[in-house]
Design a protein around this motif. Structure first.
Motif, PDB file in Angstrom:
ATOM      1  N   ARG A  10       0.833  -1.204   0.000  1.00 17.78           N
ATOM      2  CA  ARG A  10       0.000   0.000   0.000  1.00 17.78           C
ATOM      3  C   ARG A  10       0.867   1.253   0.000  1.00 17.78           C
ATOM      4  O   ARG A  10       0.567   2.227  -0.691  1.00 17.78           O
ATOM      5  N   LEU A  11       1.922   1.230   0.802  1.00 13.68           N
ATOM      6  CA  LEU A  11       2.841   2.364   0.864  1.00 13.68           C
ATOM      7  C   LEU A  11       3.415   2.635  -0.529  1.00 13.68           C
ATOM      8  O   LEU A  11       3.424   3.781  -0.988  1.00 13.68           O
ATOM      9  N   ALA A  12       3.848   1.585  -1.210  1.00 13.31           N
ATOM     10  CA  ALA A  12       4.389   1.729  -2.566  1.00 13.31           C
ATOM     11  C   ALA A  12       3.311   2.230  -3.523  1.00 13.31           C
ATOM     12  O   ALA A  12       3.561   3.115  -4.344  1.00 13.31           O
ATOM     13  N   ASP A  13       2.093   1.673  -3.416  1.00 14.06           N
ATOM     14  CA  ASP A  13       0.997   2.089  -4.288  1.00 14.06           C
ATOM     15  C   ASP A  13       0.659   3.567  -4.096  1.00 14.06           C
ATOM     16  O   ASP A  13       0.238   4.244  -5.031  1.00 14.06           O
ATOM     17  N   LEU A  14       0.828   4.056  -2.875  1.00 12.75           N
ATOM     18  CA  LEU A  14       0.572   5.467  -2.578  1.00 12.75           C
ATOM     19  C   LEU A  14       1.732   6.361  -3.007  1.00 12.75           C
ATOM     20  O   LEU A  14       1.643   7.592  -2.916  1.00 12.75           O
ATOM     21  N   GLY A  15       2.832   5.751  -3.440  1.00 10.00           N
ATOM     22  CA  GLY A  15       3.998   6.521  -3.870  1.00 10.00           C
ATOM     23  C   GLY A  15       4.745   7.164  -2.723  1.00 10.00           C
ATOM     24  O   GLY A  15       5.395   8.192  -2.888  1.00 10.00           O
ATOM     25  N   ILE A  16       4.674   6.542  -1.552  1.00  9.17           N
ATOM     26  CA  ILE A  16       5.288   7.127  -0.362  1.00  9.17           C
ATOM     27  C   ILE A  16       6.622   6.462  -0.074  1.00  9.17           C
ATOM     28  O   ILE A  16       6.719   5.243   0.007  1.00  9.17           O
ATOM     29  N   GLU A  17       7.652   7.280   0.076  1.00  9.79           N
ATOM     30  CA  GLU A  17       8.946   6.820   0.555  1.00  9.79           C
ATOM     31  C   GLU A  17       9.101   7.339   1.976  1.00  9.79           C
ATOM     32  O   GLU A  17       8.912   8.533   2.226  1.00  9.79           O
ATOM     33  N   LEU A  18       9.429   6.449   2.889  1.00  9.27           N
ATOM     34  CA  LEU A  18       9.573   6.862   4.282  1.00  9.27           C
ATOM     35  C   LEU A  18      10.864   7.641   4.477  1.00  9.27           C
ATOM     36  O   LEU A  18      11.874   7.360   3.824  1.00  9.27           O
ATOM     37  N   PRO A  19      10.832   8.614   5.378  1.00  8.21           N
ATOM     38  CA  PRO A  19      12.044   9.398   5.649  1.00  8.21           C
ATOM     39  C   PRO A  19      13.046   8.580   6.461  1.00  8.21           C
ATOM     40  O   PRO A  19      12.730   7.494   6.956  1.00  8.21           O
ATOM     41  N   ALA A  20      14.231   9.119   6.615  1.00  3.69           N
ATOM     42  CA  ALA A  20      15.210   8.522   7.514  1.00  3.69           C
ATOM     43  C   ALA A  20      14.674   8.621   8.940  1.00  3.69           C
ATOM     44  O   ALA A  20      13.906   9.540   9.258  1.00  3.69           O
ATOM     45  N   VAL A  21      15.063   7.677   9.772  1.00  4.59           N
ATOM     46  CA  VAL A  21      14.631   7.710  11.170  1.00  4.59           C
ATOM     47  C   VAL A  21      15.306   8.896  11.853  1.00  4.59           C
ATOM     48  O   VAL A  21      16.535   9.000  11.845  1.00  4.59           O
ATOM     49  N   PRO A  22      14.503   9.796  12.420  1.00  2.00           N
ATOM     50  CA  PRO A  22      15.119  10.949  13.090  1.00  2.00           C
ATOM     51  C   PRO A  22      15.821  10.506  14.370  1.00  2.00           C
ATOM     52  O   PRO A  22      15.334   9.613  15.077  1.00  2.00           O
ATOM     53  N   PRO A  23      16.954  11.102  14.663  1.00  2.71           N
ATOM     54  CA  PRO A  23      17.653  10.733  15.903  1.00  2.71           C
ATOM     55  C   PRO A  23      16.871  11.236  17.117  1.00  2.71           C
ATOM     56  O   PRO A  23      16.183  12.261  17.031  1.00  2.71           O
ATOM     57  N   PRO A  24      16.955  10.524  18.236  1.00  2.00           N
ATOM     58  CA  PRO A  24      16.282  11.003  19.449  1.00  2.00           C
ATOM     59  C   PRO A  24      16.815  12.379  19.846  1.00  2.00           C
ATOM     60  O   PRO A  24      18.003  12.657  19.693  1.00  2.00           O
ATOM     61  N   ALA A  25      15.927  13.212  20.346  1.00  2.00           N
ATOM     62  CA  ALA A  25      16.313  14.555  20.769  1.00  2.00           C
ATOM     63  C   ALA A  25      16.627  14.596  22.264  1.00  2.00           C
ATOM     64  O   ALA A  25      16.803  15.664  22.832  1.00  2.00           O
ATOM     65  N   GLY A  26      16.680  13.434  22.889  1.00  2.00           N
ATOM     66  CA  GLY A  26      16.946  13.366  24.322  1.00  2.00           C
ATOM     67  C   GLY A  26      17.377  11.963  24.713  1.00  2.00           C
ATOM     68  O   GLY A  26      17.762  11.154  23.866  1.00  2.00           O
ATOM     69  N   LEU A  27      17.247  11.685  25.974  1.00  2.37           N
ATOM     70  CA  LEU A  27      17.696  10.411  26.518  1.00  2.37           C
ATOM     71  C   LEU A  27      16.574   9.372  26.482  1.00  2.37           C
ATOM     72  O   LEU A  27      16.072   8.943  27.520  1.00  2.37           O
ATOM     73  N   TYR A  28      16.179   8.977  25.294  1.00  2.00           N
ATOM     74  CA  TYR A  28      15.114   7.991  25.102  1.00  2.00           C
ATOM     75  C   TYR A  28      15.377   7.214  23.824  1.00  2.00           C
ATOM     76  O   TYR A  28      16.202   7.607  22.999  1.00  2.00           O
ATOM     77  N   ALA A  29      14.671   6.113  23.661  1.00  2.00           N
ATOM     78  CA  ALA A  29      14.772   5.295  22.451  1.00  2.00           C
ATOM     79  C   ALA A  29      13.674   5.704  21.470  1.00  2.00           C
ATOM     80  O   ALA A  29      12.584   6.086  21.899  1.00  2.00           O
ATOM     81  N   PRO A  30      13.934   5.599  20.164  1.00  2.00           N
ATOM     82  CA  PRO A  30      12.893   5.909  19.181  1.00  2.00           C
ATOM     83  C   PRO A  30      11.672   4.995  19.340  1.00  2.00           C
ATOM     84  O   PRO A  30      10.552   5.411  19.074  1.00  2.00           O
ATOM     85  N   ALA A  31      11.902   3.754  19.780  1.00  2.00           N
ATOM     86  CA  ALA A  31      10.806   2.807  19.998  1.00  2.00           C
ATOM     87  C   ALA A  31      11.243   1.795  21.045  1.00  2.00           C
ATOM     88  O   ALA A  31      12.434   1.509  21.193  1.00  2.00           O
ATOM     89  N   VAL A  32      10.258   1.261  21.750  1.00  2.00           N
ATOM     90  CA  VAL A  32      10.501   0.199  22.727  1.00  2.00           C
ATOM     91  C   VAL A  32       9.468  -0.886  22.492  1.00  2.00           C
ATOM     92  O   VAL A  32       8.266  -0.599  22.408  1.00  2.00           O
ATOM     93  N   ARG A  33       9.969  -2.122  22.391  1.00  2.00           N
ATOM     94  CA  ARG A  33       9.065  -3.263  22.224  1.00  2.00           C
ATOM     95  C   ARG A  33       8.911  -3.958  23.552  1.00  2.00           C
ATOM     96  O   ARG A  33       9.873  -4.214  24.267  1.00  2.00           O
ATOM     97  N   SER A  34       7.656  -4.283  23.896  1.00  2.00           N
ATOM     98  CA  SER A  34       7.336  -5.066  25.078  1.00  2.00           C
ATOM     99  C   SER A  34       6.335  -6.125  24.640  1.00  2.00           C
ATOM    100  O   SER A  34       5.188  -5.800  24.312  1.00  2.00           O
ATOM    101  N   GLY A  35       6.793  -7.357  24.558  1.00  2.00           N
ATOM    102  CA  GLY A  35       5.927  -8.425  24.068  1.00  2.00           C
ATOM    103  C   GLY A  35       5.536  -8.146  22.629  1.00  2.00           C
ATOM    104  O   GLY A  35       6.386  -7.924  21.768  1.00  2.00           O
ATOM    105  N   ASN A  36       4.232  -8.119  22.361  1.00  2.00           N
ATOM    106  CA  ASN A  36       3.761  -7.868  20.997  1.00  2.00           C
ATOM    107  C   ASN A  36       3.347  -6.411  20.797  1.00  2.00           C
ATOM    108  O   ASN A  36       2.616  -6.106  19.861  1.00  2.00           O
ATOM    109  N   GLN A  37       3.814  -5.529  21.664  1.00  2.00           N
ATOM    110  CA  GLN A  37       3.501  -4.110  21.521  1.00  2.00           C
ATOM    111  C   GLN A  37       4.763  -3.320  21.229  1.00  2.00           C
ATOM    112  O   GLN A  37       5.810  -3.545  21.833  1.00  2.00           O
ATOM    113  N   LEU A  38       4.648  -2.401  20.274  1.00  2.00           N
ATOM    114  CA  LEU A  38       5.755  -1.513  19.929  1.00  2.00           C
ATOM    115  C   LEU A  38       5.307  -0.081  20.184  1.00  2.00           C
ATOM    116  O   LEU A  38       4.369   0.409  19.548  1.00  2.00           O
ATOM    117  N   TYR A  39       5.952   0.545  21.140  1.00  2.00           N
ATOM    118  CA  TYR A  39       5.676   1.931  21.493  1.00  2.00           C
ATOM    119  C   TYR A  39       6.655   2.817  20.730  1.00  2.00           C
ATOM    120  O   TYR A  39       7.867   2.638  20.850  1.00  2.00           O
TER     121      TYR A  39
END
Length: 158
Positions: A10-39
Motif C-alpha cells: 500500500r505504501l508503494a501504491d501510494l507513492g510514499i517513501e519513508l524518511p530517515a529515522v530521526p535521531p532522538p532529541a533526548g535520553l530515550y529510544a525511538p521505539a521500545v518493544r514489550s511483548g507484541n507491543q511496539l511503542y
C-alpha cells in the motif's frame, strides 16, 4: 498481476517513501518493544532533509488546520520509518492500537481532532482497517522546539 494488499505494498501504491529515522532529541529510544507491543516515541515534524523542524507556531494563530494536519501526517510517516527500522517491515504490524496527538494551540483553538486526523488518515491508508485506532487529541501550550504538533503511537506487532 495484482499483488497482496500488505502495508508495504500500500505504501508503494501510494507513492510514499519513508524518511530517515530521526535521531532522538533526548535520553530515550525511538521505539521500545514489550511483548507484541511496539511503542513509538513522540514524533515532531522534521524538515524533509532532516536538518531541523518542519514548522514552528501554534494552531489557531500562525498555523492553519490544514497545515497542522499535514504536519501530523509527517509525524506518522516518521513513526512508520521507526517501525520499519525496528521490525524490518511494516508487514509485521498487526494493528495500530493507539495514537496520542498533542497540538500547540493558541487561545480558543478547539479543532485538535481535525489536526490529528492527518496522522490517522495516513495510518488508515497504509494499514486499512487494521489502522483504525483509539486516539486522544490534546491541546497544549507549548511543544519542543516550538513545533505545532507531536504524535506518539502504539502498534500491535508480530
Amino acid at each position: 498481476m495484482a499483488h497482496e494488499e500488505t502495508p508495504e505494498h500500500r505504501l508503494a501504491d501510494l507513492g510514499i517513501e519513508l524518511p530517515a529515522v530521526p535521531p532522538p532529541a533526548g535520553l530515550y529510544a525511538p521505539a521500545v518493544r514489550s511483548g507484541n507491543q511496539l511503542y513509538v516515541s513522540g514524533q515532531v515534524p522534521r524538515a524533509g532533509d532532516g536538518s531541523g523542524v518542519a514548522a514552528v507556531g501554534k494552531l489557531g494563530h500562525a498555523i492553519t488546520v490544514e497545515e497542522g494536519a499535514a504536519l501530523a501526517r509527517t509525524c506518522a510517516l516518521q513513526a512508520l520509518a521507526v517501525v520499519r527500522a525496528e521490525l524490518g517491515s511494516l508487514d509485521r504490524v498487526r494493528r495500530v492500537v493507539r495514537v496520542a496527538g498533542y497540538v500547540a494551540s493558541a487561545p480558543g483553538f478547539t479543532q485538535h481532532p481535525a489536526v490529528i486526523n492527518g496522522a490517522s488518515q495516513l495510518l488508515l491508508d497504509v494499514f486499512g482497517e487494521a489502522g483504525r485506532h483509539a486516539r486522544v487529541a490534546i491541546g497544549v501550550a507549548e511543544l519542543p522546539a516550538g513545533v505545532p504538533v507531536e504524535v506518539e503511537f502504539l502498534f500491535e506487532v508480530e
